[in-house]
Design an enzyme around this catalytic site. Structure first.
Site, PDB file in Angstrom:
ATOM      1  NE  ARG A  47      -3.829   2.023   2.630  1.00 44.19           N
ATOM      2  CZ  ARG A  47      -3.798   2.945   3.584  1.00 44.19           C
ATOM      3  NH1 ARG A  47      -2.798   2.952   4.482  1.00 44.19           N
ATOM      4  NH2 ARG A  47      -4.732   3.861   3.671  1.00 44.19           N
ATOM      5  CG  ASN A  77      -4.615   7.159   5.586  1.00 42.32           C
ATOM      6  OD1 ASN A  77      -4.565   5.934   5.689  1.00 42.32           O
ATOM      7  ND2 ASN A  77      -4.260   7.972   6.578  1.00 42.32           N
ATOM      8  CD  GLU A  78      -5.764   6.602   9.737  1.00 42.76           C
ATOM      9  OE1 GLU A  78      -5.566   7.688  10.325  1.00 42.76           O
ATOM     10  OE2 GLU A  78      -5.105   5.570   9.984  1.00 42.76           O
ATOM     11  CG  HIS A 124      -6.466   2.114   9.038  1.00 42.60           C
ATOM     12  ND1 HIS A 124      -5.995   3.358   8.652  1.00 42.60           N
ATOM     13  CD2 HIS A 124      -6.643   1.413   7.884  1.00 42.60           C
ATOM     14  CE1 HIS A 124      -5.901   3.405   7.331  1.00 42.60           C
ATOM     15  NE2 HIS A 124      -6.299   2.235   6.843  1.00 42.60           N
ATOM     16  CE1 TYR A 161      -1.276   1.383  13.619  1.00 41.74           C
ATOM     17  CE2 TYR A 161      -3.174   2.451  12.611  1.00 41.74           C
ATOM     18  CZ  TYR A 161      -1.878   1.962  12.525  1.00 41.74           C
ATOM     19  OH  TYR A 161      -1.197   2.034  11.333  1.00 41.74           O
ATOM     20  CD  GLU A 194      -2.554   3.123   8.096  1.00 40.38           C
ATOM     21  OE1 GLU A 194      -2.410   3.408   9.313  1.00 40.38           O
ATOM     22  OE2 GLU A 194      -2.640   3.980   7.210  1.00 40.38           O
ATOM     23  CD1 TRP A 199       2.681   2.918  10.193  1.00 36.65           C
ATOM     24  CD2 TRP A 199       1.532   3.163   8.298  1.00 36.65           C
ATOM     25  NE1 TRP A 199       2.984   4.157   9.693  1.00 36.65           N
ATOM     26  CE2 TRP A 199       2.284   4.343   8.524  1.00 36.65           C
ATOM     27  CE3 TRP A 199       0.744   3.093   7.144  1.00 36.65           C
ATOM     28  CZ2 TRP A 199       2.256   5.427   7.654  1.00 36.65           C
ATOM     29  CZ3 TRP A 199       0.706   4.176   6.292  1.00 36.65           C
ATOM     30  CH2 TRP A 199       1.462   5.335   6.549  1.00 36.65           C
TER      31      TRP A 199
END
Length: 544
Positions: A85, A162-163, A229, A231, A258, A287
């Site tokens: 990516r 992105n985001e 994503h 996290y 991610e 990531w």
């Protein structure tokens, strides 16, 4: 005031009646939109044009900030990835990646037999992050570079932005995402489109999860993939499993676009992410390869873009359970003629040089392969078990982190573009040195400049012994929260507060009474105290 209705002339009325009879027939023979020509989604799965199921196994690479590191794609492939990516910019927050650059990135992906997921990063945190732009603006960027993407539907997935929302006004994500997808379809994009979740990509409010079906249905091609994503929000196996299983149950395509092993907002459960993704046959993209800053340098998979300097995170993602090396399968489009199943020849038996108390350089003769060797895997052998210690695209590698006065056995494998692995090379036995005598070195450490959150430093390493030092490793421990972000004169790795620097070719030799100088930049907290102890090749140095 409502205007009166005008009378319809008789001829017009007749034509209207005729068209009314024809429209249902026209609807039967006119498709709503062209069928996807490359990647496509069927029954919740991402398929290649050939119909092969494709599961992404790869990493993110920050191309827009490091355009001179395009060789990283070859290194990423050499470690076993099937997808990368790539971070791009529309020019709103960072330097714009123009059509020629996008075409080059796509070409490099294809040359390295990687599927290319291209994303615009300028949308990150829209509504909360100053300067962030809308998904509509990102769609305009894609249209402006469309000529680089047309015809690449077999190789490229377009990740719109992105985001695209922070934690403000994120409920607008649904309508804005539908509109951006429609804008791209209207412009003639037939690619699979990937859309990121709001809430800085983590969808803690479940906006994407609960509206994914309507977004998918709004795509005329029904060719949209959803990217979550993971996290700090996903710090338990239960949260990871529940989120991904809901998409699978709804037959909606989802990937983990991610994730990391740690983050400033919490500690994600990377083992669960990898395990659940493998169990469900879902893609993941870690990531990120290298070049992180702003306090998340620990998310680098390799240090200073050096493929031979895997960090603990890189080692986990590439070589750990359910990791890339064990689970990635190359896209079938690169083996359309039936597939390359012939492995390269074995590399030559490695030879050892520059042996120190903590490192050794290994060199070997190249393997051969009809379609080209793309990388080499160096392994350490102990009791019949193998441990991967380095990956490189060249025919030499420096192995670090070894113990003084210890015997090791190493060998090498070659890998080709299709992922075929050669037979193992012959082995070489190496015994590291004892580390030399104490006080055979002196170190002068000083801060040459500093600013809020960072500083620049210099280290002079002096050989106070009577013979030359050929190849060295310098170690020290920072007393506070300092972290090296860039270093010249050697290659640095950092685990917590402990820093290890191995010599560069031009600094490897230190003659008796001679010295070499290292420079570096680092992040810091409020205080910036100096280290008080240094060791060169395992021997303590005088300081000052």
């Amino acid at each position: 005031m409502r205007s009166p209705t005008a009378p319809v002339p008789r001829l017009a009325a007749v034509m209207t009646a005729v068209l009314g009879l024809l429209l249902p027939l026209l609807a039967l023979v006119t498709p709503a939109h062209a069928a996807p020509t490359g990647f496509r989604v069927e029954n919740g799965r991402l398929l290649e044009a050939s119909g092969n199921d494709f599961v992404m196994r790869g990493v993110n690479h920050a191309h827009t900030w490091y355009p001179d590191r395009i060789s990283s794609l070859a290194h990423i492939k050499a470690k076993g990835a099937n997808t990368v990516r790539v971070v791009l910019s529309s020019g709103d927050r960072w330097t714009r990646n123009d059509t020629a650059d996008v075409a080059n990135v796509v070409g490099q992906c294809k040359q390295n037999r990687l599927i290319c997921v291209l994303e615009v990063h300028d949308t990150t945190g829209y509504g909360e992050q100053s300067g962030a732009v809308t998904l509509s603006r990102a769609a305009d960027y894609w249209i402006s570079v469309q000529s680089a993407l047309t015809g690449q539907e077999d190789y490229v997935i377009v990740n719109i932005g992105n985001e695209p929302y922070g934690n403000t006004d994120y409920a607008s994500w649904t309508a804005d995402t539908k509109a951006a997808v429609q804008k791209l379809r209207d412009a003639g994009f037939d690619h699979t489109i990937m859309v990121d979740a709001p809430n800085w990509g983590q969808d803690w409010a479940f906006t994407m999860r609960d509206n994914a079906a309507s977004v998918f249905a709004a795509d005329p091609d029904r060719n949209t993939v959803f990217s979550i994503h993971m996290y700090g929000v996903f710090d338990t196996a239960a949260e990871v499993g529940d989120y991904l299983n809901r998409f699978v149950a709804a037959k909606l395509p989802v990937v983990v676009g991610e994730f990391g092993h740690d983050h400033s907002d919490g500690n994600p459960d990377e083992d669960a992410i990898l395990s659940v993704a493998q169990q469900l046959g879902l893609g993941y993209l870690g990531w990120s390869w290298s070049g992180n800053g702003g306090g998340v340098e620990y998310l680098d998979m390799v240090t200073n873009f050096d493929p031979n300097q895997l960090t603990s995170w890189g080692q986990r993602l590439f070589n750990g359970p359910n990791g890339i090396a064990a689970t990635a399968k190359e896209a079938a489009v690169y083996s359309a003629s039936g597939g390359d199943t012939t492995a390269p020849t074995a590399p030559g038996t490695p030879a050892a040089s520059a042996v120190t108390s903590s490192s050794v350089t290994l060199s070997w003769s190249a393997a051969t392969d009809a379609n080209g060797v793309t990388g080499y895997d160096v392994v350490r052998i102990s009791g019949g078990a193998e441990t991967a210690v380095a990956t490189t695209t060249g025919t030499s590698a420096t192995v670090t982190g070894l113990a003084p006065a210890t015997s090791y056995t190493f060998a090498v494998y070659a890998r080709d573009a299709a992922g075929n692995r050669s037979q193992r090379s012959g082995t070489v036995a190496v015994t590291t040195s004892s580390g030399g005598s104490p006080a055979a070195c002196g170190v002068v450490y000083k801060v040459t400049g500093q600013w809020p959150g960072g500083f620049q430093g210099e280290i002079v390493v002096r050989n106070t012994g009577t013979s030359a030092i050929n190849g060295w490793t310098l170690r020290w421990t920072f007393p506070d929260s300092q972290r090296v972000t860039n270093l010249w004169g050697g290659t640095a790795t950092q685990e917590g507060a402990a820093v290890t620097v191995t010599s560069a070719p031009y600094t490897a030799s230190i003659p008796a009474a001679g010295s070499v100088t290292l420079g570096f930049t680092a992040s810091r907290g409020t205080a910036n105290p100096s280290p008080t102890a240094f060791a060169l090749n395992g021997a303590a140095c005088t300081v000052g």
